[in-house]
Design a protein around this motif. Sequence first.
Motif, PDB file in Angstrom:
ATOM      1  N   UNK A 117       0.835  -1.177   0.000  1.00  0.00           N
ATOM      2  CA  UNK A 117       0.000   0.000   0.000  1.00  0.00           C
ATOM      3  C   UNK A 117       0.885   1.248   0.000  1.00  0.00           C
ATOM      4  N   UNK A 118       0.436   2.238  -0.763  1.00  0.00           N
ATOM      5  CA  UNK A 118       1.117   3.530  -0.762  1.00  0.00           C
ATOM      6  C   UNK A 118       0.390   4.459   0.197  1.00  0.00           C
ATOM      7  N   UNK A 119       1.107   4.917   1.207  1.00  0.00           N
ATOM      8  CA  UNK A 119       0.574   5.939   2.115  1.00  0.00           C
ATOM      9  C   UNK A 119       1.249   7.242   1.720  1.00  0.00           C
ATOM     10  N   UNK A 120       0.436   8.261   1.389  1.00  0.00           N
ATOM     11  CA  UNK A 120       0.964   9.518   0.872  1.00  0.00           C
ATOM     12  C   UNK A 120       0.131  10.682   1.389  1.00  0.00           C
ATOM     13  N   UNK A 121       0.816  11.773   1.698  1.00  0.00           N
ATOM     14  CA  UNK A 121       0.125  12.972   2.188  1.00  0.00           C
ATOM     15  C   UNK A 121      -0.702  13.609   1.070  1.00  0.00           C
ATOM     16  N   UNK A 122      -1.816  14.204   1.452  1.00  0.00           N
ATOM     17  CA  UNK A 122      -2.720  14.863   0.505  1.00  0.00           C
ATOM     18  C   UNK A 122      -2.037  16.012  -0.229  1.00  0.00           C
ATOM     19  N   UNK A 123      -1.146  16.757   0.444  1.00  0.00           N
ATOM     20  CA  UNK A 123      -0.480  17.868  -0.236  1.00  0.00           C
ATOM     21  C   UNK A 123       0.426  17.376  -1.363  1.00  0.00           C
ATOM     22  N   UNK A 124       0.999  16.187  -1.218  1.00  0.00           N
ATOM     23  CA  UNK A 124       1.827  15.627  -2.283  1.00  0.00           C
ATOM     24  C   UNK A 124       0.969  15.170  -3.463  1.00  0.00           C
ATOM     25  N   UNK A 125      -0.183  14.596  -3.175  1.00  0.00           N
ATOM     26  CA  UNK A 125      -1.125  14.235  -4.241  1.00  0.00           C
ATOM     27  C   UNK A 125      -1.558  15.492  -4.988  1.00  0.00           C
ATOM     28  N   UNK A 126      -1.848  16.566  -4.240  1.00  0.00           N
ATOM     29  CA  UNK A 126      -2.229  17.834  -4.876  1.00  0.00           C
ATOM     30  C   UNK A 126      -1.123  18.353  -5.797  1.00  0.00           C
ATOM     31  N   UNK A 127       0.134  18.191  -5.387  1.00  0.00           N
ATOM     32  CA  UNK A 127       1.274  18.617  -6.214  1.00  0.00           C
ATOM     33  C   UNK A 127       1.339  17.803  -7.506  1.00  0.00           C
ATOM     34  N   UNK A 128       1.139  16.491  -7.401  1.00  0.00           N
ATOM     35  CA  UNK A 128       1.154  15.635  -8.591  1.00  0.00           C
ATOM     36  C   UNK A 128       0.059  16.066  -9.561  1.00  0.00           C
ATOM     37  N   UNK A 129      -1.154  16.246  -9.051  1.00  0.00           N
ATOM     38  CA  UNK A 129      -2.290  16.631  -9.897  1.00  0.00           C
ATOM     39  C   UNK A 129      -2.028  17.983 -10.552  1.00  0.00           C
ATOM     40  N   UNK A 130      -1.544  18.954  -9.778  1.00  0.00           N
ATOM     41  CA  UNK A 130      -1.277  20.291 -10.327  1.00  0.00           C
ATOM     42  C   UNK A 130      -0.205  20.224 -11.418  1.00  0.00           C
ATOM     43  N   UNK A 131       0.848  19.442 -11.189  1.00  0.00           N
ATOM     44  CA  UNK A 131       1.904  19.300 -12.194  1.00  0.00           C
ATOM     45  C   UNK A 131       1.339  18.655 -13.469  1.00  0.00           C
ATOM     46  N   UNK A 132       0.537  17.619 -13.314  1.00  0.00           N
ATOM     47  CA  UNK A 132      -0.058  16.945 -14.474  1.00  0.00           C
ATOM     48  C   UNK A 132      -0.962  17.892 -15.257  1.00  0.00           C
ATOM     49  N   UNK A 133      -1.736  18.701 -14.567  1.00  0.00           N
ATOM     50  CA  UNK A 133      -2.632  19.654 -15.256  1.00  0.00           C
ATOM     51  C   UNK A 133      -1.825  20.733 -15.982  1.00  0.00           C
ATOM     52  N   UNK A 134      -0.733  21.198 -15.382  1.00  0.00           N
ATOM     53  CA  UNK A 134       0.102  22.224 -16.031  1.00  0.00           C
ATOM     54  C   UNK A 134       0.733  21.706 -17.317  1.00  0.00           C
TER      55      UNK A 134
END
Length: 178
Positions: A1-18
Amino acid sequence: MLRIRADLVDEIVAHARREHPNEACGIIAGPEGSDRPERFLPMRNAAADPDYPGLPNTRIDPETGEKIEELRFGDTFFIFDSKEWLAVHREMTAREEEPVVIYHSHTQPYSEAYPSAIDVESALEPNAHYVIIGTKDPVRHELRSYRILDGVVTEEEIDVVESYMFAHTGADDVPDRD
């Protein structure tokens, strides 16, 4: 299982959208042996460079079943810029870190958030979580994580937490680093 902070997920999503319609890519580093993603490191997709020569590819059109011969560029695959990857690798080594998450986006309408053959071939970090963010929908995204070892793809659950301190992480129940 991957345990990851929400702020890091937000960074991934923002980078992908950019980066859309090109595939975004990067690493989230963490302390060696910890399996704990902490430091977000977006990388440049060298395949998105206008001078990139392209990679030969054959795919099947899902609607017609026809074989399509094409060149792949940054909108259909990613490759870390080699100089940037070397610098990041040296920095992680100096900080006693390793790539805990290697992420990239899938942007095409026919592309699921599942590792492609080239993703599997290029998965060289046996301990990493390979995260794929699907951005074909302009509003919603699909986030999935995999372990890829010796060509075998295994999907895993993702536990998104606000903080690692209270995420039942065993001996690592300490406050997040800055």
